[in-house]
Structures are given as structure tokens and as C-alpha cells.
Design an enzyme around this catalytic site. Sequence first.
Site, mmCIF file in Angstrom:
data_model
loop_
_atom_site.group_PDB
_atom_site.id
_atom_site.type_symbol
_atom_site.label_atom_id
_atom_site.label_comp_id
_atom_site.label_asym_id
_atom_site.label_seq_id
_atom_site.Cartn_x
_atom_site.Cartn_y
_atom_site.Cartn_z
ATOM 1 N N HIS A 1 3.963 86.017 40.748
ATOM 2 C CA HIS A 1 2.621 85.445 40.595
ATOM 3 C C HIS A 1 2.702 83.920 40.529
ATOM 4 O O HIS A 1 2.945 83.355 39.454
ATOM 5 C CB HIS A 1 1.983 85.987 39.319
ATOM 6 C CG HIS A 1 1.848 87.473 39.308
ATOM 7 N ND1 HIS A 1 2.915 88.322 39.147
ATOM 8 C CD2 HIS A 1 0.760 88.270 39.458
ATOM 9 C CE1 HIS A 1 2.511 89.578 39.192
ATOM 10 N NE2 HIS A 1 1.199 89.573 39.377
ATOM 11 N N HIS B 1 2.109 88.211 33.550
ATOM 12 C CA HIS B 1 2.395 88.153 34.997
ATOM 13 C C HIS B 1 2.775 86.729 35.419
ATOM 14 O O HIS B 1 3.430 86.550 36.439
ATOM 15 C CB HIS B 1 1.198 88.675 35.812
ATOM 16 C CG HIS B 1 -0.066 87.899 35.583
ATOM 17 N ND1 HIS B 1 -0.925 88.177 34.552
ATOM 18 C CD2 HIS B 1 -0.610 86.849 36.249
ATOM 19 C CE1 HIS B 1 -1.944 87.338 34.588
ATOM 20 N NE2 HIS B 1 -1.780 86.517 35.607
ATOM 21 N N SER C 1 -8.333 108.654 3.588
ATOM 22 C CA SER C 1 -7.921 109.866 4.299
ATOM 23 C C SER C 1 -6.436 109.874 4.623
ATOM 24 O O SER C 1 -5.798 110.922 4.621
ATOM 25 C CB SER C 1 -8.695 109.993 5.619
ATOM 26 O OG SER C 1 -10.076 110.020 5.374
ATOM 27 N N GLU D 1 -8.192 100.664 16.190
ATOM 28 C CA GLU D 1 -6.841 101.213 16.350
ATOM 29 C C GLU D 1 -6.017 100.449 17.379
ATOM 30 O O GLU D 1 -4.831 100.185 17.172
ATOM 31 C CB GLU D 1 -6.893 102.693 16.758
ATOM 32 C CG GLU D 1 -7.323 103.647 15.668
ATOM 33 C CD GLU D 1 -8.837 103.754 15.560
ATOM 34 O OE1 GLU D 1 -9.558 103.029 16.298
ATOM 35 O OE2 GLU D 1 -9.307 104.567 14.733
ATOM 36 N N GLY E 1 -7.966 87.993 32.332
ATOM 37 C CA GLY E 1 -7.671 89.415 32.126
ATOM 38 C C GLY E 1 -7.452 89.723 30.654
ATOM 39 O O GLY E 1 -7.898 90.759 30.149
ATOM 40 N N HIS F 1 -2.970 84.770 43.385
ATOM 41 C CA HIS F 1 -2.682 85.395 42.096
ATOM 42 C C HIS F 1 -1.324 86.099 42.062
ATOM 43 O O HIS F 1 -0.463 85.736 41.251
ATOM 44 C CB HIS F 1 -3.793 86.392 41.735
ATOM 45 C CG HIS F 1 -3.389 87.348 40.667
ATOM 46 N ND1 HIS F 1 -3.445 87.036 39.334
ATOM 47 C CD2 HIS F 1 -2.868 88.601 40.747
ATOM 48 C CE1 HIS F 1 -2.976 88.053 38.631
ATOM 49 N NE2 HIS F 1 -2.629 89.018 39.459
ATOM 50 N N HIS G 1 -3.929 114.236 9.632
ATOM 51 C CA HIS G 1 -4.890 115.170 10.225
ATOM 52 C C HIS G 1 -4.320 115.675 11.556
ATOM 53 O O HIS G 1 -4.875 115.473 12.618
ATOM 54 C CB HIS G 1 -6.264 114.521 10.396
ATOM 55 C CG HIS G 1 -6.880 114.115 9.094
ATOM 56 N ND1 HIS G 1 -6.277 113.234 8.222
ATOM 57 C CD2 HIS G 1 -8.036 114.491 8.485
ATOM 58 C CE1 HIS G 1 -7.023 113.082 7.141
ATOM 59 N NE2 HIS G 1 -8.099 113.838 7.273
ATOM 60 N N HIS H 1 -11.867 115.767 16.830
ATOM 61 C CA HIS H 1 -10.930 115.190 15.865
ATOM 62 C C HIS H 1 -9.614 115.966 15.770
ATOM 63 O O HIS H 1 -8.727 115.575 15.033
ATOM 64 C CB HIS H 1 -11.580 115.131 14.477
ATOM 65 C CG HIS H 1 -12.564 114.016 14.338
ATOM 66 N ND1 HIS H 1 -13.561 113.796 15.260
ATOM 67 C CD2 HIS H 1 -12.696 113.039 13.397
ATOM 68 C CE1 HIS H 1 -14.266 112.745 14.894
ATOM 69 N NE2 HIS H 1 -13.764 112.262 13.770
ATOM 70 N N ARG I 1 0.231 114.299 3.884
ATOM 71 C CA ARG I 1 -0.342 112.943 3.796
ATOM 72 C C ARG I 1 -0.371 112.480 2.341
ATOM 73 O O ARG I 1 -0.168 111.315 2.044
ATOM 74 C CB ARG I 1 -1.745 112.890 4.409
ATOM 75 C CG ARG I 1 -2.749 113.740 3.700
ATOM 76 C CD ARG I 1 -4.166 113.597 4.230
ATOM 77 N NE ARG I 1 -5.015 114.625 3.653
ATOM 78 C CZ ARG I 1 -6.285 114.478 3.351
ATOM 79 N NH1 ARG I 1 -6.898 113.342 3.609
ATOM 80 N NH2 ARG I 1 -6.981 115.473 2.837
ATOM 81 N N PHE J 1 -6.459 109.872 17.108
ATOM 82 C CA PHE J 1 -6.791 108.508 17.531
ATOM 83 C C PHE J 1 -5.555 107.669 17.854
ATOM 84 O O PHE J 1 -5.676 106.492 18.198
ATOM 85 C CB PHE J 1 -7.670 107.820 16.489
ATOM 86 C CG PHE J 1 -8.952 108.562 16.220
ATOM 87 C CD1 PHE J 1 -9.702 109.088 17.269
ATOM 88 C CD2 PHE J 1 -9.403 108.780 14.930
ATOM 89 C CE1 PHE J 1 -10.870 109.801 17.037
ATOM 90 C CE2 PHE J 1 -10.574 109.492 14.688
ATOM 91 C CZ PHE J 1 -11.309 110.006 15.736
ATOM 92 N N PRO K 1 1.072 93.993 30.122
ATOM 93 C CA PRO K 1 -0.177 94.745 29.939
ATOM 94 C C PRO K 1 -1.183 93.795 29.285
ATOM 95 O O PRO K 1 -1.017 93.399 28.127
ATOM 96 C CB PRO K 1 0.237 95.893 29.013
ATOM 97 C CG PRO K 1 1.727 96.007 29.174
ATOM 98 C CD PRO K 1 2.193 94.594 29.389
ATOM 99 N N LEU K 2 -2.184 93.419 30.023
ATOM 100 C CA LEU K 2 -3.059 92.329 29.579
ATOM 101 C C LEU K 2 -3.742 92.661 28.253
ATOM 102 O O LEU K 2 -4.092 93.802 27.980
ATOM 103 C CB LEU K 2 -4.086 92.009 30.666
ATOM 104 C CG LEU K 2 -3.454 91.299 31.876
ATOM 105 C CD1 LEU K 2 -4.362 91.389 33.110
ATOM 106 C CD2 LEU K 2 -3.143 89.848 31.547
#
Length: 700
Positions: free
Chosen positions: A37, A77, A394, A436, A167, A272, A486, A498, A367, A462, A126-127
Site C-alpha cells: 500500500h 496496511h 452476572s 464487548e 477505515g 491505496h 452463561h 442468549h 461463575r 457475546f 484489521p481496521l
Amino acid sequence: MNSASATHDPAFALDDLCIDTLRFLSVDAVQKANSGHPGLPLGAAPMAHVLWTRFLKHNPADPHWFDRDRFVLSAGHGSMLLYSLLHVTGYEVSLEQIKQFRQWGSLSAGHPERGLTPGVEVTTGPLGQGFGNGVGMAMAEAHLAARYNRDGFEIIDHCTYAIVSDGDLMEGVASEAASLAGHLKLGKLVYLYDDNRVTLSAGTDITFTEDRARRFEAYGWHTQLVDDGNDLGAIDQALRAARAEARRPSLIMVRTHLGYGSPSKQDTFEAHGSPLGEEEVRATKRNLGWPAEPAFVVPDTALAYFRQALDQGAQAEAAWRERFAAYARAYPELAHELEQLMRAEMPADWGVDIPVFAADAKGMATRVASGKIMNAIAPRLPALIGGSADLDPSTHTALTGLGDFEPTGADAFDRQGSDGGGWSRAGRNLHFGVREHGMGAILNGLAAHGGTLPFGATFLVFSDYMRPPIRLAALMGLHVVYVFTHDSIALGEDGSTHQPIEQLAGLRSVPQLIVIRPCDANETAVAWRVAIETCDRPVALILTRQNVATLDRAQFADADGLRRGAYVLADPPEGKADLILIATGSEVGLVVAASQVLLAQGVHGRVVSMPSWELFDAQPKAYRDAVLAPSIRARLAVEAGVTQGWHRYVGDHGDVLGLHRFGASAPGDILLREFGFTVENVCKRALSVMRWAARQCNSG
Ligand SMILES: Cc1ncc(C[n+]2csc(CCOP(=O)(O)OP(=O)(O)O)c2C)c(N)n1
């Protein structure tokens, strides 16, 4: 060193000479590799030059000096710009390595990789991830400074800089991280935005037209505009203003031109991600007054200027070491603790308070056990900091009494959610909010910064929101602990949205990530020991919402067997086993119960607890064969998730009781019954697998 006297006008300013050196080293390397690039380095070289020669505190001879400023090229990049900077300022990145850009075995990989190239802080590409990493680094700095600096001893005192691109700002993870950074008032976080308005396939006018300045102001950032990306004075001034701004992170929006100087490709997406082409490289050099030949020119004067970084860095580090020695005399205990953190060493006694849980048929959720264990570890392990994505009650991940990380001098605000111990930068509980993805990227930044052992928690389902940073943590070999609770349909009424089904399989597919699903409180304790001791990769702990029996270890094998990934929990009281029942987590109790019913029917089952495939796969074959005896071909694995991958352990004659559909909304015990996770069904499947295996052996 390849040097040549540039054929520049003598009046050509040294700064410009340096900037063009960066530009054409990058362009030549991309051209030689015929891949890469060139556009970003051409446009962003001036801001990089000003930052690296006038502001960045670093020592190229010691890339790990702890109090260095951190620099992240979030737009990974544009890696050649970073390699050029590393080379010219004196890191162990030779010109030969630059010429080997993107080739097998070279230090200059396609995108910057932590651990491969000296001076690369984090793997980017990874942008958006680098953007989030920088926030984590700034949090680490603020936290360590608050805990360890004392009047007259600013031992931890550095900035985090990044170059971010269109990006990066488009990706959602940047929004999450920016929102938190603004809230946390991270004043030592300074981002230069390469505002060139072109991406890979188009101009940003077709996708990205929001008012970026107002967006970041709304997040609580200090923003500035530099109209001309070649105006070094304006960039300098903006960086000074950003450094002077102590209470807000800074975004300096620098208007640049992708592929600057390229007569036919500047400001087009063709600049680019592909080499300019031999002809266009020559034309660009001609346009900017650079010698067409040879390639990889580094003028002596430019190199000498850049290499001042070596002397300056050595002096800065030496002065810091002197300060540290005086600090160590004044505060020996603090200094000792900080030294251990900086070296990522653990106090010898870090685990002495980890509880042993008494056998208990009612048991407790893993947990809950995890929460007790973390709180036993944390007071003796100063590096451990972290939190959840708004799920503390939780996930049970609050470190009680160890403070909540917040902006210093924050105005009065609703103090719900406090974990005790006061709100300050020294707080070890990080509140990530419902973010997250941002949390994952920030955890990587905290770990990459050093001095902290970060953990982050959310529901297992998640974890999907965190996959990109989890992958990067594994790729970088960062010591991050994930607490995913969970962990199955047994979570119950929340329903199929969930209930994790495929997440375990997904996590197990990530190379270098260790996934551990303990079966009871005592396995959870050993799982935490493994998570803390495993310094060279991330570890994911997979924990139940519901209670599971705490096994009587006088009757069953020691929970320490978890260290080997799988172990024989129980063999038949007499006689040889003719069946192996394998399970993880909450399903271990189920197969234990089933084995007892089967025994009454004369079936001799071995029960194997298999909390971690990765740890088991790392064992010698002899051990693996001792647990999963090759002679016993009737095997049943039980896990409340997709069955993908289990056939590796149960073999051709074995069977897997798992899930092939999403869950449903109902109480957990009803779901387990409806989906076949009952003693009766396990026994039925076990008997059937025995019949099948016997038939296969006879016919074979
Ligand atoms: C998460 C992610 N999605 C897609 C890509 C592929 N990609 C690499 S660069 C790029 C365009 C980025 O444009 P910009 O950030 O403006 O960089 P510039 O064109 O200025 O070099 C894309 C889509 C990526 N690297 N990361």
C-alpha cells in the site's frame, strides 16, 4: 546502509528530505514486493516525521523500555511507513529487511506484527483494532501512574500516539473505544487522523460523510484540524496543543492526499493498495524532486537526522533509570512491585489464598466459584485488572474493594456499580460498558502495554462480538484472560438469543487460544491457576450460570488433572472399563450420574473430565492414550453445544451427545431434559454406542 546524495535543490529543507526518504523507501519496497500500500505512506509521511522526530519518546536501541511512548499504526496496511520509520531511526530493521518487504522470513510482514519486528507495539491490519489497542495502552499508563508514581517521582509518564485512517474511524470498534476513552478523559492519548478521504474502493463521499470533528467532540475528545497535511508547522502546533490537553484524548484531523505526489494516482483509490507501477514511481519521484535511481535511497543527512533518536533515546532512558533508582531508594517496596509488573513476573505467593471447595452435592455455579477465586488471587497479584461489558453481577468478576477505574476529578455521578475501594485511576475494576468489541481491543492494548494482566468478561454467546480482538490476542501471544459465563442452554429463560451453541467450537478453532470449561468449583480454581501461569497466550474460561455439584475429590481424581486438559475422573470400581464417557463443564456431573446407573446394569464406564482440548492435545501421546485408551472404542462425549470436532476424541466408533439446533426459552432444567441431557438419555446413547462399537469390531 544504502546512501546517495540526493539531487535536491540545496535549499531543500532537511525536513522535506527526511519526509521524502520515508515516502520513497516505502514506495520502493512496495514496488519491489509488487504488493502493498503506497498511498498512505506518501500522504502521511509528514505527520509521521513530525511525530517521530519531535515528540515521540523512544529508544530504538531498547524497544522494550517501559516508559517509552507507545506508537500504533492502526492503519496497518500502511506498514511500510512504520518499517521505514523503524529503519531510519535505528531499530534493528535493516535496509535489507526493508528490501525483503512481504517476503518469507523477513521482519517486514505485510501488516505490522508484534513480536516479529522490533518496535512494532501491536499487530494491526484489521481496521479499528489498533484504535482500540491505543485506548487500552493509555488506560494502562494512567492506571500504573496512579498506583506507582509518587510526588517528585513520575516513573510512569508516557503518551500513546496512533495514526488512524478513514477505515479505522468507520469500524464500530473505534466508536466503542473512542466513547470510553472520552468518558475516561484519557488526556495522554493522541491520534493523528490521516484524513485523505479515499479508501480501498472509492472516495469516502459515497460512504462516510458525517462530521468527524463533531462526532469526536461528542465523545468528549479534543479535536483539531490541520488543513494541509504537508504543513509541518501546523502539525507541530497541533501536537503541542494535544499534549497540553490533559483532560481529553485528542484527535488531530490532518487533511492529506492518498498517494501524494503521484501524477496520475494521487487522490484515487488506485493509490491505496497496489504498487504504483515502475513508470508511475519514476514520475512521482520526478514530481517530488527525488532521484529516480537507485531505489531505496537514504540520504546521509536524512539518516543522521533520524538517527539522533538513538542518542536522545539513550539519554532519556538513562535519565529514567536514574530516576527509578532514586525512587527505589525512597519507596523500595513499591519499586519492587513495579519492577515485577514491568517484567511480567508474578509474586511467588500469588496463589496461596485460592480456596479449596468442600464436596457439596448442591454445589455452586462455576461463575460464582470463579468470582471467589479471583478475589482470592487479586490482592496478591497486583497485575490483575479488568472487568466486564456491564455484566459484573452476572459474571461475578468484580474485584471487591480494589477500586473502580474512573477519570480523576470526575464530577459527581451516579456511583451505582461500585466494587468498593474508591473511584480513581488506581481502581482495578474496569467498567467497559456494553462494548464487548471495544473491550476485546482494549484488553489487547492493556496486555501489549505491559504491567497489567487484563481480564474481560461477558456471556459466552457475546464472545462472538469479540472475535476479532480474541484472534489478534492469540496471534500476538498476549496474556489476556476471558471470563465467559452463561455457557449453555442451561442458562434458561433468556432463550435462544442468549444460549451459546456454536461458540465453544468457534473459540476452539482459534490457534493458540486455550479454552477451559471446568466442571466444578475445584476445577475452576485450577483453571484460574492455568490462566494466570500461561503467560504467552490468551485463555478463555467457560463458566456456568447454574449450580453444579462440587465433586468429592476423595472419591474422584484430583482437580489438578485439569492441567493436562483431560483426566480420568473415575474408573469402574472393579474390572476393566468397556466404555469411556467424556464430558466438559456442567455435563461432567451428568455423565458421572449416568456411569453409576450403567454400572448397576453391569456396564463398566470410565468417566473422563475434559475441560480443555488444547491442554490435552499438548500432552505426550502416552498420556493421551492412558486417558482415552485406544482399546476402548465405545466412547460417548457429552457437551451442550455443537458436536463439531468431538469425533477426534470419540473416534469412528464413538458418538457425541450435543446440539444441532439453537436453544429455546424455558427454564434451564426443562431445556436440558427436552434436548436430551438426561441421565436416561446418556445411558441410552452409551448402550447404543457400545452395541455399535461391538458390531464394528466384530465385523472388522
Ligand atoms: C476490518 C477490515 N476490513 C477490511 C479491510 C480491508 N481494507 C484494508 S485497507 C482498506 C481501506 C481503508 O481505507 P483507509 O482507511 O482510508 O486507508 P487509506 O486508503 O487511506 O490507505 C480496507 C477496506 C481491513 N484491513 N480490515
